[in-house]
Design a protein around this motif. Structure first.
Motif, short mmCIF file in Angstrom:
data_model
loop_
_atom_site.label_atom_id
_atom_site.label_comp_id
_atom_site.label_asym_id
_atom_site.label_seq_id
_atom_site.Cartn_x
_atom_site.Cartn_y
_atom_site.Cartn_z
N ASN A 189 0.83 -1.21 0.00
CA ASN A 189 0.00 0.00 0.00
C ASN A 189 0.86 1.25 0.00
N THR A 190 1.96 1.19 0.78
CA THR A 190 2.87 2.35 0.81
C THR A 190 3.49 2.59 -0.56
N SER A 191 3.89 1.48 -1.23
CA SER A 191 4.50 1.62 -2.56
C SER A 191 3.48 2.17 -3.56
N VAL A 192 2.25 1.69 -3.46
CA VAL A 192 1.22 2.17 -4.39
C VAL A 192 0.91 3.64 -4.16
N GLU A 193 0.83 4.04 -2.89
CA GLU A 193 0.57 5.45 -2.60
C GLU A 193 1.71 6.33 -3.11
N ASN A 194 2.95 5.88 -2.86
CA ASN A 194 4.10 6.66 -3.35
C ASN A 194 4.10 6.75 -4.86
N LEU A 195 3.78 5.61 -5.48
CA LEU A 195 3.75 5.59 -6.93
C LEU A 195 2.64 6.49 -7.47
N SER A 196 1.49 6.44 -6.83
CA SER A 196 0.38 7.30 -7.26
C SER A 196 0.75 8.77 -7.12
N ASN A 197 1.40 9.09 -6.01
CA ASN A 197 1.82 10.49 -5.82
C ASN A 197 2.83 10.90 -6.89
N ASP A 198 3.78 9.99 -7.19
CA ASP A 198 4.77 10.31 -8.23
C ASP A 198 4.09 10.52 -9.57
N ILE A 199 3.10 9.65 -9.88
CA ILE A 199 2.42 9.78 -11.18
C ILE A 199 1.60 11.06 -11.23
N MET A 200 0.92 11.40 -10.11
CA MET A 200 0.16 12.64 -10.10
C MET A 200 1.07 13.84 -10.29
N THR A 201 2.25 13.78 -9.59
CA THR A 201 3.21 14.88 -9.76
C THR A 201 3.69 14.97 -11.20
N THR A 202 3.96 13.78 -11.80
CA THR A 202 4.39 13.77 -13.20
C THR A 202 3.32 14.32 -14.11
N ASN A 203 2.06 13.92 -13.87
CA ASN A 203 0.96 14.42 -14.71
C ASN A 203 0.82 15.94 -14.58
N LYS A 204 0.93 16.43 -13.32
CA LYS A 204 0.83 17.88 -13.13
C LYS A 204 1.95 18.60 -13.87
N THR A 205 3.15 18.03 -13.76
CA THR A 205 4.30 18.64 -14.45
C THR A 205 4.07 18.65 -15.96
N MET A 206 3.55 17.55 -16.48
CA MET A 206 3.31 17.49 -17.92
C MET A 206 2.20 18.46 -18.34
N VAL A 207 1.13 18.55 -17.50
CA VAL A 207 0.05 19.51 -17.84
C VAL A 207 0.59 20.93 -17.85
N LYS A 208 1.45 21.26 -16.84
CA LYS A 208 2.05 22.59 -16.81
C LYS A 208 2.92 22.82 -18.03
N SER A 209 3.71 21.76 -18.40
CA SER A 209 4.56 21.89 -19.58
C SER A 209 3.73 22.09 -20.84
N GLY A 247 -7.47 5.97 -9.43
CA GLY A 247 -7.56 7.35 -9.88
C GLY A 247 -7.26 7.42 -11.36
N SER A 248 -6.52 8.45 -11.80
CA SER A 248 -6.16 8.61 -13.21
C SER A 248 -4.68 8.29 -13.37
N ILE A 249 -4.35 6.97 -13.30
CA ILE A 249 -2.96 6.55 -13.43
C ILE A 249 -2.67 6.08 -14.84
N THR A 250 -3.48 5.16 -15.36
CA THR A 250 -3.34 4.67 -16.73
C THR A 250 -4.09 5.63 -17.63
N THR A 251 -3.37 6.46 -18.42
CA THR A 251 -3.99 7.57 -19.17
C THR A 251 -3.47 7.60 -20.60
N PHE A 252 -4.23 8.36 -21.45
CA PHE A 252 -3.87 8.59 -22.85
C PHE A 252 -4.18 10.06 -23.15
#
Length: 413
Positions: free
Chosen positions: A201-221, A403-408
């Motif tokens: 669960n800890t790994s999944v939460e960390n991974l989800s946070n990393d993916i959300m951060t990555t998505n936010k960074t990409m949206v900003k980019s 959430g929105s992890i697997t995206t296109f």
């Protein structure tokens, strides 16, 4: 034998040729003229009758002679045939004699071989006699060994009984120890499971946070790219309008007549409009982002459909088919992120009109304890209006969603 048949036939022939009637005194009187002057009429009639009978007899003899001659000729042919048969018979007899000689010689060889076999049989019989003697000796030795073995076995069985008793006691102790271990195993498994679940669960939460951060960074980019594109477009449009205005001012100051001036001004206005709207002045924006709504452990073929639409500017993405259809020509950026389910590897492709352009994978390495790996990838494509872009399965199976992890995603530059 043939000569005995020939002589009687020749004798008969001679009799037929030279045998004349006694009544004619052995003379051949063909005219049959007789002196009948002293005979009376009665004797004459008798004589005539006798003469006629003699003639008939002579004719019959001649006929018989001819028949005998014919029989002699047939007999002669038969004799020649017999001679030929005799020769053939002689040849066959000679051949048979040769065969008999061969058989005699073969019989002699067989007799010699038979003698040799009899000698061998005698030797074999002697060997069997010796073997019987050895077998009797071996049986006697086996009896002695069997008696010795039985004596030793009795002692061994007594020792084994003692060992079995000790082993039974040991097994009882082992059974008690095993029962204790069986009782402790479920507790250990539960503890390990709880620890693993917590880590997972800890790994999944960390991974989800990393993916959300990555998505936010990409949206900003992406937003920064859009602002940069707008600023460049505005600058270029201003420069073009300024240049066109200067050209129009120069044309108005020229010496052309009013009609030619109006035509030139109209042409410049049309040129500016086309240049601004069709090349630099695209005001219609295109962009989309969609995600899957739930995890799937068995997906392994076809198009990956993202039914949850976050953004769909320009209505190019179809949430039911998972296919993006370009509403206009241009340079597009497409991004996909697939999250692997547990330890299952998954490979997906971004395809343009069925042709694979890029591939990404989510592959967990066993032994590290890190599961649910992500597989992101991005591609820039030149797309014509009406072209289709989608995500399809390459290999592996399943994907994870929280959430929105697997995206296109995709947008027009």
């Amino acid at each position: 034998m043939n000569q005995k048949l020939v002589y009687p036939l020749m004798f008969t022939f001679l009799i037929g040729s030279f045998g004349f009637s006694v009544l004619t005194d052995n003379s051949d009187n063909s005219t049959n003229l007789l002196d009948t002057s002293d005979l009376d009429a009665k004797n004459m009639d008798v004589f005539r009758q006798l003469l006629n009978q003699e003639t008939i007899i002579r004719m019959s003899l001649v006929k018989n002679v001819h028949a005998l001659m014919k029989d002699m000729l047939d007999l002669k042919g038969s004799m020649e045939t017999l001679k030929s048969s005799q020769q053939n018979t002689d040849l066959e007899i000679n051949a048979l004699k040769e065969e008999v000689d061969k058989l005699k010689r073969k019989n002699q060889r067989l007799e010699l071989e038979n003698r040799h076999y009899e000698e061998n049989f005698q030797a074999v019989a002697e060997n069997f006699t010796k073997i019987d003697e050895h077998i009797q000796q071996a049986v006697e030795q086996l009896d002695e060994k069997r008696q010795h073995f039985e004596t030793n076995t009795s002692a061994l069985l007594a020792d084994l009984k003692v060992e079995v008793r000790y082993l039974s006691v040991t097994l009882l102790d082992l059974n008690k120890h095993t029962s204790k271990i069986d009782e402790s195993i479920p507790v250990m498994i539960q503890e390990k499971y709880e620890q693993l679940s917590l880590r997972l669960n800890t790994s999944v939460e960390n991974l989800s946070n990393d993916i959300m951060t990555t998505n936010k960074t990409m949206v900003k980019s992406m937003s920064d790219l859009e602002n940069f594109r707008s600023s460049i477009q505005t600058t270029i449009s201003v420069d073009i309008n300024k240049t066109l205005d200067e050209l129009m001012a120069e044309v108005k100051q020229s010496k052309y007549d009013q009609l030619q001036l109006s035509s030139t001004v109209s042409s410049l206005e049309v040129f500016r409009m086309n240049l601004t709207n069709n090349i630099f002045g695209k005001s219609k924006k295109v962009g989309f982002t969609a995600s899957v709504t739930s995890s799937n452990t068995s997906w392994n073929s076809g198009t990956l459909v993202f039914p949850s639409v976050i953004t769909n500017e320009g209505d190019g993405y179809n949430q039911h088919t998972g296919i993006f259809t370009a509403p206009s020509d241009g340079m597009y950026v497409f991004f996909v992120n697939v999250q692997g389910y547990d330890k299952q590897p998954i490979y997906v492709d971004i395809v343009l009109n069925g042709s694979t352009k890029v591939r990404t994978m989510a592959y967990s390495s066993t032994g590290t304890g890190d599961y649910y790996d992500a597989g992101p990838n991005m591609v820039v494509l030149t797309v014509q209006k009406g072209d289709a872009v989608w995500v399809k399965h390459s290999s592996g199976k399943g994907y994870f969603s929280s959430g929105s992890i697997t995206t296109f995603s995709g947008f027009l530059i």
